[in-house]
Motif scaffolding. Structure first.
Motif, PDB file in Angstrom:
ATOM      1  N   ASN A  42     -98.987  38.760-156.171  1.00 25.16           N
ATOM      2  CA  ASN A  42     -97.937  39.155-155.086  1.00 25.16           C
ATOM      3  C   ASN A  42     -97.669  38.237-154.026  1.00 25.16           C
ATOM      4  O   ASN A  42     -96.491  38.459-153.188  1.00 25.16           O
ATOM      5  CB  ASN A  42     -98.477  40.596-154.332  1.00 25.16           C
ATOM      6  CG  ASN A  42     -98.089  41.801-155.424  1.00 25.16           C
ATOM      7  OD1 ASN A  42     -97.382  41.678-156.250  1.00 25.16           O
ATOM      8  ND2 ASN A  42     -98.526  42.927-155.025  1.00 25.16           N
ATOM      9  N   ASN A  43     -98.625  37.584-153.482  1.00 25.83           N
ATOM     10  CA  ASN A  43     -98.266  36.589-152.591  1.00 25.83           C
ATOM     11  C   ASN A  43     -99.054  35.401-152.765  1.00 25.83           C
ATOM     12  O   ASN A  43    -100.189  35.225-153.625  1.00 25.83           O
ATOM     13  CB  ASN A  43     -98.880  37.340-151.246  1.00 25.83           C
ATOM     14  CG  ASN A  43    -100.169  37.712-151.333  1.00 25.83           C
ATOM     15  OD1 ASN A  43    -101.081  36.722-151.132  1.00 25.83           O
ATOM     16  ND2 ASN A  43    -100.530  38.799-151.344  1.00 25.83           N
ATOM     17  N   ILE A  44     -98.764  34.340-151.832  1.00 25.85           N
ATOM     18  CA  ILE A  44     -99.361  33.232-152.127  1.00 25.85           C
ATOM     19  C   ILE A  44    -100.944  32.902-151.443  1.00 25.85           C
ATOM     20  O   ILE A  44    -101.422  31.951-151.420  1.00 25.85           O
ATOM     21  CB  ILE A  44     -98.517  31.853-151.520  1.00 25.85           C
ATOM     22  CG1 ILE A  44     -98.008  32.053-150.074  1.00 25.85           C
ATOM     23  CG2 ILE A  44     -97.296  31.468-152.270  1.00 25.85           C
ATOM     24  CD1 ILE A  44     -97.450  31.180-149.185  1.00 25.85           C
ATOM     25  N   ASN A  45    -101.308  33.892-151.098  1.00 22.57           N
ATOM     26  CA  ASN A  45    -102.768  33.935-150.645  1.00 22.57           C
ATOM     27  C   ASN A  45    -103.678  34.423-151.564  1.00 22.57           C
ATOM     28  O   ASN A  45    -104.852  34.678-151.641  1.00 22.57           O
ATOM     29  CB  ASN A  45    -102.835  34.876-149.493  1.00 22.57           C
ATOM     30  CG  ASN A  45    -102.387  34.081-148.133  1.00 22.57           C
ATOM     31  OD1 ASN A  45    -102.756  32.993-147.909  1.00 22.57           O
ATOM     32  ND2 ASN A  45    -101.170  34.540-147.750  1.00 22.57           N
ATOM     33  N   GLN A  46    -103.120  34.851-153.024  1.00 18.85           N
ATOM     34  CA  GLN A  46    -104.164  35.391-154.148  1.00 18.85           C
ATOM     35  C   GLN A  46    -104.065  33.890-154.856  1.00 18.85           C
ATOM     36  O   GLN A  46    -103.237  33.167-155.327  1.00 18.85           O
ATOM     37  CB  GLN A  46    -103.170  36.066-155.087  1.00 18.85           C
ATOM     38  CG  GLN A  46    -103.028  37.423-154.522  1.00 18.85           C
ATOM     39  CD  GLN A  46    -102.066  38.589-155.394  1.00 18.85           C
ATOM     40  OE1 GLN A  46    -101.496  39.425-155.068  1.00 18.85           O
ATOM     41  NE2 GLN A  46    -102.304  38.329-156.817  1.00 18.85           N
ATOM     42  N   SER A  47    -105.300  33.482-155.229  1.00 14.71           N
ATOM     43  CA  SER A  47    -105.694  32.316-155.660  1.00 14.71           C
ATOM     44  C   SER A  47    -105.587  32.538-157.196  1.00 14.71           C
ATOM     45  O   SER A  47    -105.421  31.471-157.983  1.00 14.71           O
ATOM     46  CB  SER A  47    -107.246  31.890-155.558  1.00 14.71           C
ATOM     47  OG  SER A  47    -108.045  32.938-155.852  1.00 14.71           O
ATOM     48  N   GLN A  48    -105.293  33.835-157.754  1.00 16.70           N
ATOM     49  CA  GLN A  48    -105.347  34.045-159.321  1.00 16.70           C
ATOM     50  C   GLN A  48    -104.435  35.221-159.242  1.00 16.70           C
ATOM     51  O   GLN A  48    -104.011  36.019-158.327  1.00 16.70           O
ATOM     52  CB  GLN A  48    -106.723  34.571-159.689  1.00 16.70           C
ATOM     53  CG  GLN A  48    -107.762  33.290-159.624  1.00 16.70           C
ATOM     54  CD  GLN A  48    -109.032  34.007-160.485  1.00 16.70           C
ATOM     55  OE1 GLN A  48    -109.988  34.465-159.913  1.00 16.70           O
ATOM     56  NE2 GLN A  48    -109.182  33.810-161.830  1.00 16.70           N
ATOM     57  N   PRO A 141     -78.020  35.969-148.906  1.00 18.08           N
ATOM     58  CA  PRO A 141     -78.848  36.983-149.060  1.00 18.08           C
ATOM     59  C   PRO A 141     -80.086  37.067-149.926  1.00 18.08           C
ATOM     60  O   PRO A 141     -79.926  36.278-151.017  1.00 18.08           O
ATOM     61  CB  PRO A 141     -77.489  37.648-149.850  1.00 18.08           C
ATOM     62  CG  PRO A 141     -76.388  37.240-149.188  1.00 18.08           C
ATOM     63  CD  PRO A 141     -76.779  35.553-149.045  1.00 18.08           C
ATOM     64  N   GLY A 142     -81.105  37.771-149.643  1.00 17.27           N
ATOM     65  CA  GLY A 142     -82.421  37.710-150.348  1.00 17.27           C
ATOM     66  C   GLY A 142     -83.167  36.784-150.084  1.00 17.27           C
ATOM     67  O   GLY A 142     -84.415  36.695-150.622  1.00 17.27           O
ATOM     68  N   ALA A 143     -82.838  35.881-149.042  1.00 15.53           N
ATOM     69  CA  ALA A 143     -83.775  34.585-148.685  1.00 15.53           C
ATOM     70  C   ALA A 143     -84.740  34.969-147.656  1.00 15.53           C
ATOM     71  O   ALA A 143     -85.661  34.395-147.421  1.00 15.53           O
ATOM     72  CB  ALA A 143     -82.973  33.515-148.396  1.00 15.53           C
ATOM     73  N   SER A 144     -84.669  36.123-146.953  1.00 15.01           N
ATOM     74  CA  SER A 144     -85.506  36.665-145.958  1.00 15.01           C
ATOM     75  C   SER A 144     -86.223  37.851-146.341  1.00 15.01           C
ATOM     76  O   SER A 144     -85.705  38.839-146.976  1.00 15.01           O
ATOM     77  CB  SER A 144     -84.610  37.287-144.599  1.00 15.01           C
ATOM     78  OG  SER A 144     -85.312  37.569-143.832  1.00 15.01           O
ATOM     79  N   GLU A 145     -87.538  37.557-146.214  1.00 11.00           N
ATOM     80  CA  GLU A 145     -88.403  38.522-146.701  1.00 11.00           C
ATOM     81  C   GLU A 145     -89.802  38.586-145.911  1.00 11.00           C
ATOM     82  O   GLU A 145     -90.444  37.486-145.528  1.00 11.00           O
ATOM     83  CB  GLU A 145     -88.705  38.068-148.231  1.00 11.00           C
ATOM     84  CG  GLU A 145     -89.549  39.126-148.975  1.00 11.00           C
ATOM     85  CD  GLU A 145     -89.689  38.651-150.723  1.00 11.00           C
ATOM     86  OE1 GLU A 145     -90.632  38.377-150.934  1.00 11.00           O
ATOM     87  OE2 GLU A 145     -88.549  38.943-151.224  1.00 11.00           O
ATOM     88  N   ASP A 146     -90.270  39.720-145.868  1.00  9.63           N
ATOM     89  CA  ASP A 146     -91.463  39.827-145.019  1.00  9.63           C
ATOM     90  C   ASP A 146     -92.809  39.502-145.928  1.00  9.63           C
ATOM     91  O   ASP A 146     -92.701  39.402-147.156  1.00  9.63           O
ATOM     92  CB  ASP A 146     -91.815  41.330-144.641  1.00  9.63           C
ATOM     93  CG  ASP A 146     -91.012  41.815-143.347  1.00  9.63           C
ATOM     94  OD1 ASP A 146     -90.307  41.084-142.673  1.00  9.63           O
ATOM     95  OD2 ASP A 146     -90.867  43.027-143.312  1.00  9.63           O
ATOM     96  N   LEU A 147     -93.597  38.523-145.153  1.00  5.53           N
ATOM     97  CA  LEU A 147     -94.908  38.264-145.864  1.00  5.53           C
ATOM     98  C   LEU A 147     -95.517  39.554-146.766  1.00  5.53           C
ATOM     99  O   LEU A 147     -95.658  40.533-145.675  1.00  5.53           O
ATOM    100  CB  LEU A 147     -95.840  37.408-145.029  1.00  5.53           C
ATOM    101  CG  LEU A 147     -95.697  36.008-144.847  1.00  5.53           C
ATOM    102  CD1 LEU A 147     -96.362  35.797-143.728  1.00  5.53           C
ATOM    103  CD2 LEU A 147     -95.472  35.376-146.069  1.00  5.53           C
ATOM    104  N   ASN A 148     -95.935  39.289-147.648  1.00  8.18           N
ATOM    105  CA  ASN A 148     -96.622  40.503-148.304  1.00  8.18           C
ATOM    106  C   ASN A 148     -98.027  40.234-148.672  1.00  8.18           C
ATOM    107  O   ASN A 148     -98.638  39.815-149.573  1.00  8.18           O
ATOM    108  CB  ASN A 148     -96.063  40.728-149.920  1.00  8.18           C
ATOM    109  CG  ASN A 148     -96.670  41.774-150.642  1.00  8.18           C
ATOM    110  OD1 ASN A 148     -97.191  42.696-149.958  1.00  8.18           O
ATOM    111  ND2 ASN A 148     -96.312  41.656-151.857  1.00  8.18           N
TER     112      ASN A 148
END
Length: 258
Positions: A42-48, A141-148
């Motif tokens: 879901n996000n880049i802070n998941q290592s797996q 459009p679609g390039a702005s997104e809150d960190l998840n």
């Protein structure tokens, strides 16, 4: 020996080193995804990646995908990727497809309004996906997104401001449907170029050095410099040592804040 000139030079070096150290704090980028078999990152802070078993509600297991992210310190070209580990039992077979596939950064748009990201190459299982070669900026459009950041993150950080995201496919967002959901594979590699990142900070070291340059024709400075030629006491040495310590301390503090 001209101690004050040496001190001035050291001060400039300290300012420049501090500015460079602060500028060295990096942003991060990586690929996030969800598959039809409910494997997801879901996000880049998941290592797996994580696999959710729909038959058991909230049951979660780590899946075995190898993730390769990058740190972004300046404008340039970067490559990120992920792939299934063929030595283990992954949940996704050849019949799988994407629910979403994105290039995610944590570059805050408000702080970096001039950033532009161009996807130079998107390869899935070695095949170049031409539709994935897109360019986005803050107005796309679609390039702005809150960190998840959620329960599956490796770190506990609250949701932040909107960040840059390149959406290749998202079944729930028509602005992020640039490729087909069926463009699926066990290895995804994305090479992208970023421009406009922290342009103001990059100029800070040069500006600090320029501000510290002695002004030509300054007779007071010249007289002080002449007087300092005779100064060979311990005070000058102590001052230089103090500046060196301050400069080193600035670098350490900047590193800890990364």
């Amino acid at each position: 020996m001209n101690f004050k000139k040496t001190i001035a030079t050291a001060a400039v070096s300290a300012l420049a080193a501090t500015a460079i150290a602060v500028n060295a704090s990096a942003a991060n980028a990586g690929l996030i995804f969800q598959t039809s078999a409910w494997t997801f990152r879901n996000n880049i802070n998941q290592s797996q990646a994580i696999w959710w078993d729909p038959d058991f509600g909230d049951a979660m297991n780590f899946d075995t995908w190898i993730v390769n992210d990058v740190e972004i310190t300046t404008d340039g070209t970067y490559t990120v990727s992920f792939e299934k580990n063929v030595m283990t039992d992954c949940k996704d077979g050849p019949e799988s497809f994407w629910n979403f596939l994105k290039l995610q950064t944590d570059i805050v748009i408000e702080d970096n309004p001039d950033v532009k990201i161009t996807v130079d190459s998107l390869k899935i299982d070695g095949k170049e996906i031409e539709a994935g070669k897109i360019t986005i900026d803050k107005d796309t459009p679609g390039a702005s997104e809150d960190l998840n950041y959620d329960d599956y993150s490796d770190i506990d950080i609250p949701a932040a401001k909107a960040v840059y995201t390149v959406g290749f496919y998202n079944t729930w967002n028509s602005d992020q449907q640039n490729i087909s959901s069926e463009d699926f594979g066990g290895k995804v590699e994305c090479t992208f170029t970023i421009t406009g990142y922290k342009a103001a900070e990059a100029a800070a070291p040069a500006e600090a050095a320029e501000a510290a340059e002695p002004v030509a024709g300054d007779t007071n400075a010249a007289a002080t410099a002449d007087k300092s030629n005779a100064d060979t006491g311990v005070e000058g040495v102590a001052a230089i040592a103090g500046i060196a310590i301050i400069a080193a301390g600035a670098i350490v503090i900047a590193k800890k804040r990364k």
